[in-house]
Write an enzyme that holds these catalytic residues in place. Structure first.
Site, short mmCIF file in Angstrom:
data_model
loop_
_atom_site.label_atom_id
_atom_site.label_comp_id
_atom_site.label_asym_id
_atom_site.label_seq_id
_atom_site.Cartn_x
_atom_site.Cartn_y
_atom_site.Cartn_z
N LEU A 98 0.81 -1.21 0.00
CA LEU A 98 0.00 0.00 0.00
C LEU A 98 0.85 1.27 0.00
O LEU A 98 1.82 1.37 0.75
CB LEU A 98 -0.86 -0.02 1.27
N HIS A 99 0.51 2.22 -0.84
CA HIS A 99 1.20 3.51 -0.80
C HIS A 99 0.23 4.60 -1.26
O HIS A 99 -0.49 4.43 -2.22
CB HIS A 99 2.48 3.50 -1.64
N LEU A 100 0.27 5.68 -0.53
CA LEU A 100 -0.61 6.82 -0.79
C LEU A 100 0.19 7.87 -1.56
O LEU A 100 1.22 8.36 -1.07
CB LEU A 100 -1.11 7.40 0.53
#
Ligand SMILES: [Zn+2]
Length: 173
Positions: free
Chosen positions: A124-126
Site C-alpha cells: 500500500l502507498h498513498l
C-alpha cells in the site's frame, strides 16, 4: 487526462513487478525502506509506523508516497494505527509541498490492486502529487514523457528539510 492516478505507474510496471508476485522479499518498496541509506532510497521522513518517500519516477516534481513499513496490500489489513499515521503524514506532505513548491493543487490517492492502476500492488502507498494548471496536457498524450524541472536529489533535500521543520519539538508523528 484519462485516468487520475494512472500515469505514474508506467515505469514501475516494467521495472518493479517481479515474477515471484507480491511477496515482500521481492517488494521494491520494502527494499527501499530497508536499504539503510535514506538519501539513496529517497526516504525523506520516517514516522513510527509509516514513512514518506519520493517517487523515483515522479509524475510531477515533488511527487511523494506515504507508506507503512509493514508489507500490506490493503487499507483494511494495514491496521488502524498505521492508517491514521499515513493520513497524518499525508497532511504533513501537503504542508511540506505547499511550503516548498506552492502547487496550485494536489492529488492524494491510493490505487488498490493492479486493475486500479497500482504499479506495486502488494505494498500500500498513498500518492501525494503536487499539480499545476496545464501540467498534464502534454504528458497525458505522450505517456511516459514527463517534464522534470529539478533533479531528484534536490527535491530530496528540499522536502527532507521541510518535513524536519514540521516536526514539533516534543517529537514526531
Ligand atoms: Zn513491501
Amino acid at each position: 487526462m484519462d485516468f487520475l492516478f494512472s500515469p505514474w505507474r508506467y515505469r514501475y510496471l516494467t521495472e518493479a513487478r517481479t515474477p515471484a508476485g507480491q511477496a515482500a522479499d521481492g517488494c521494491v518498496l520494502c527494499a527501499q525502506l530497508a536499504a539503510g541509506d535514506d538519501r539513496q532510497a529517497l526516504v525523506v521522513y520516517r514516522g513510527r509506523l509509516a514513512a514518506v518517500m519520493l517517487n523515483r519516477y515522479p509524475y510531477t516534481v515533488g511527487h511523494l508516497m506515504v507508506l507503512p513499513y509493514a508489507h500490506c496490500a490493503t487499507l483494511r489489513t494495514c491496521g488502524a494505527e498505521a492508517r491514521h499515521e499515513i493520513m497524518e503524514l499525508a497532511a504533513q506532505g501537503e504542508a511540506a509541498l505547499e511550503a516548498e513548491y506552492h502547487p496550485e493543487g494536489l492529488n492524494v490517492g491510493v490505487n488498490l490492486g493492479a486493475a486500479a492502476g497500482a504499479g506495486i500492488a502488494g505494498h500500500l502507498h498513498l500518492h501525494v502529487v503536487p499539480r499545476w494548471m496545464g501540467d498534464a496536457n502534454f504528458i497525458s498524450v505522450v505517456g511516459e514523457t514527463r517534464v522534470l524541472p529539478e533533479r531528484l536529489e534536490d527535491t530530496y533535500g528540499r522536502l527532507e528539510r521541510a518535513f524536519a521543520a514540521l516536526q514539533p519539538a516534543s517529537g514526531k508523528v
